[in-house]
Scaffold this motif. Structure first.
Motif: not given
Length: 625
Positions: A160-188
């Motif tokens: 949730f945190t990662f997805d929100k930063i990528k879509t709504e967070g500070d643009p500095q962080l969006r640049f920072y995570y530019a090459n992080v494609d997605r976060a996947e839950k593998l378990g609890p």
């Protein structure tokens, strides 16, 4: 990094140097062979830490950091100060002014101690797995990790945190995570981050520094997308106790904090309360310190350090002054040109303006000889350009010949040096010659461009302490016929003007780490130039710079990273984007003698959270709390 960590939250001068990203170059990678799945399973072994260079300082069985006192008592109050104001408790939005100290209340997946900043150790995460091809990183959360309401920190919170930063967070962080494609839950308790683009050895550690917010609270009523002054559930050693917007914020230690016994935290987080009081004026803040309104401060002004700490409490020994040498890179600060303004487009104009800044005179008359001139964007590190480019560094530069200044292929940049007179005629003559070559002439005492525009420069300042420095600089600029205005504004106006690019020159800069990476995009890339929340203050839009940034980000080993960074350093420096400032390889701290402190100070600066309240000392202070 752009994210405030708990170790930098209380030591603002460290933040710039420790905020830059750390690259992952020390992973022990297995050999090839077998099926793809088998290779991945063989490579992605759980690790307690990731290291920049070689092995982490602390092994998997370490019990505490070397620079702490494991027997440090808990209790007392730490009172700090901050200049400016705040109107939000949201740490990750580009809107509003966040309160100081918010890094106290949330955790990141991993964290770096101040005696091993090249490494990250598990905090919320007990382990991390990284395959040989660096295509992803998988973090396993600690079962004990809890929010303050007692519910567990889960993979859902991380995603949730990662997805929100990528879509709504500070643009500095969006640049920072530019090459992080997605976060996947593998378990609890398990999250996998998938990476895109070429191999980037930095990305696993970038994700280790991800702050984690509680999904259950922040997803209500779209809370993530709005500023807030409501204290929010957190997972760190402190929680928000009280808030008085623009005046003060108080954090209280969580008595049943789940991570108190982690090796990273033993002997730390010793104060029952941490309080920040806000001040609009630095002079008033110093007088408040002298009156025992708060306990501990760093001093960033040489004149104040030399002249303004002569007061009775210091003479009695109630106040202690200490200069702490540090090993961290200093980065670069200086007067930055806004290239979005047409008058600064010609590098000859920028060079001319830079040449009449008389650091030698200022260091003698204003700084008491305490500083050294900064010559590099990566000052005080092996990443700074040296001599002439050779080998791999030259190989990065040669394809750009004709697109970059020819000086890049000669000796490394050094800032112009004056005779120390305050009005070096040699530098003035060189500046006038450069301006004439660029089409600017003095008409009726005013520097006038080929289109008839009069050169006028406004210095936008937020710290009154810089007014006399800018005023001395302005005197020399006026000798060139330049009209100069000095404008000091409060922090909220300053931020708004930065975001709207409404300035000619500012005094600011960029902290750097021992291993720069993705954050360079936010600092210098064309994509960031029009983003109001990026740190591309200069408005650089140069394809050659973009290419060199990619070389830094995708460097496959330490040697390549050094070569790529030195090449970037040369091109940035010889483009005269900045009038370089000065630096000090130490922290100047002053504090009321109410503390115990560990015998050892880490190489990268003071960790105030490893100090503790000493009741006997506090009771002996005249005018004690």
């Amino acid at each position: 990094m752009g994210l405030p960590t708990r170790r930098t939250a209380l030591t603002a001068p460290l933040a710039a140097a420790l905020a830059a990203a750390l690259a992952l170059t020390g992973l022990a990678l297995p050999g090839s062979g077998g099926s793809a799945a088998a290779q991945e399973n063989a490579a992605a072994k759980p690790q307690h830490a990731l290291s920049l260079i070689g092995a982490p300082k602390y092994g998997p069985d370490f019990t505490r950091l070397d620079y702490v006192n494991p027997e440090a008592p808990k209790g007392g109050r730490l009172r700090l100060h901050s200049i400016g104001g705040f109107d939000s408790l949201h740490p990750l939005l580009p809107r509003g002014e966040p309160a100081p100290g918010l890094g106290l209340v949330y955790e990141t997946l991993m964290s770096s101690p101040l005696d091993d900043v090249s490494a990250e150790y598990g905090l919320l995460a007990e382990s991390v797995e990284v395959p040989e091809d660096l295509s992803h990183a998988t973090f396993t959360l600690r079962e004990a990790a809890k929010w303050h309401d007692g519910t567990p920190v889960t993979a859902d919170d991380v995603v949730f945190t990662f997805d929100k930063i990528k879509t709504e967070g500070d643009p500095q962080l969006r640049f920072y995570y530019a090459n992080v494609d997605r976060a996947e839950k593998l378990g609890p308790r398990k999250v996998k981050f998938h990476f895109s683009g070429p191999k980037n050895r930095e990305l696993p550690q970038i994700m280790g520094q991800l702050p984690v917010l509680q999904k259950a609270w922040w997803e209500q009523d779209d809370r993530f997308g709005r500023t807030t002054l409501t204290p929010w559930p957190s997972s760190g050693p402190y929680r928000i106790k009280s808030v008085d917007a623009n005046r003060s914020i108080t954090f209280e230690r969580v008595p049943d904090y789940w991570g108190a016994d982690l090796p990273l935290n033993v002997g730390r987080n010793n104060f029952d309360e941490v309080v920040y009081d806000m001040y609009r004026d630095a002079t008033v803040a110093l007088e408040a310190f002298k009156s025992f309104r708060y306990d501990w401060r760093t001093e960033t002004t040489a004149r104040v350090w030399a002249q303004d700490y002569d007061f009775p409490a210091r003479a009695r020994g109630d106040v202690v002054l200490d200069t702490v040498e540090t090993a961290r890179p200093t980065g670069l600060v200086g007067f930055i040109f806004n290239l979005r303004k047409p008058k600064f487009q010609d590098p000859r104009v920028r060079e001319a303006i830079a040449r009449v800044f008389d650091f030698e005179w200022m260091n003698k008359n204003y700084f008491f000889g305490q500083y050294a001139r900064t010559d590099s964007y990566f000052e005080n590190s092996e990443l700074a350009a040296q001599g002439e480019p050779t080998g791999e560094e030259l190989a990065f530069l040669e394809p750009l010949r004709g697109q970059i200044p020819e000086e890049v292929f000669g000796p490394a940049y050094t800032a112009p040096e004056s005779d120390g007179s305050g009005r070096d005629r040699r530098q003035l003559r060189q500046a006038i010659k450069l301006l004439q070559e660029a089409g600017w002439t003095i008409q009726d005492g005013k520097l006038t461009g080929p289109d008839g525009e009069v050169m006028r420069i406004e210095f936008l300042l937020v710290q009154p302490a810089f007014e006399r420095i800018a005023a001395a600089y302005a005197d020399n600029l006026r000798r060139l016929g330049i009209q100069v205005d000095l404008r000091t504004v409060d922090s909220s106006q300053y931020i708004n003007r930065l975001r709207s690019f409404d300035y000619d020159m500012i005094y600011s800069g960029w902290g750097q780490s021992e291993s720069p990476g993705n954050e360079q995009r936010s600092f210098f890339s064309a994509d960031a130039a029009d983003d109001p929340s990026s740190r591309n203050y200069a408005g650089i839009t140069d394809p050659a710079v973009d290419k060199l940034i990619d070389n830094v980000i995708f460097a496959e080993d330490r040697e390549t990273l050094i070569a790529a960074t030195r090449a970037l350093d040369r091109v940035l420096s010889w483009n005269w984007y900045v009038v370089p400032g000065w630096h000090l390889q130490a922290d100047r701290i002053a504090y009321w003698n109410k503390f115990g402190r560990p015998e050892e100070t880490p190489a990268y600066g003071v960790d105030i959270l490893a100090w503790w309240h000493d009741p006997a000392k506090a009771a002996a202070l005249k005018g004690a709390e």
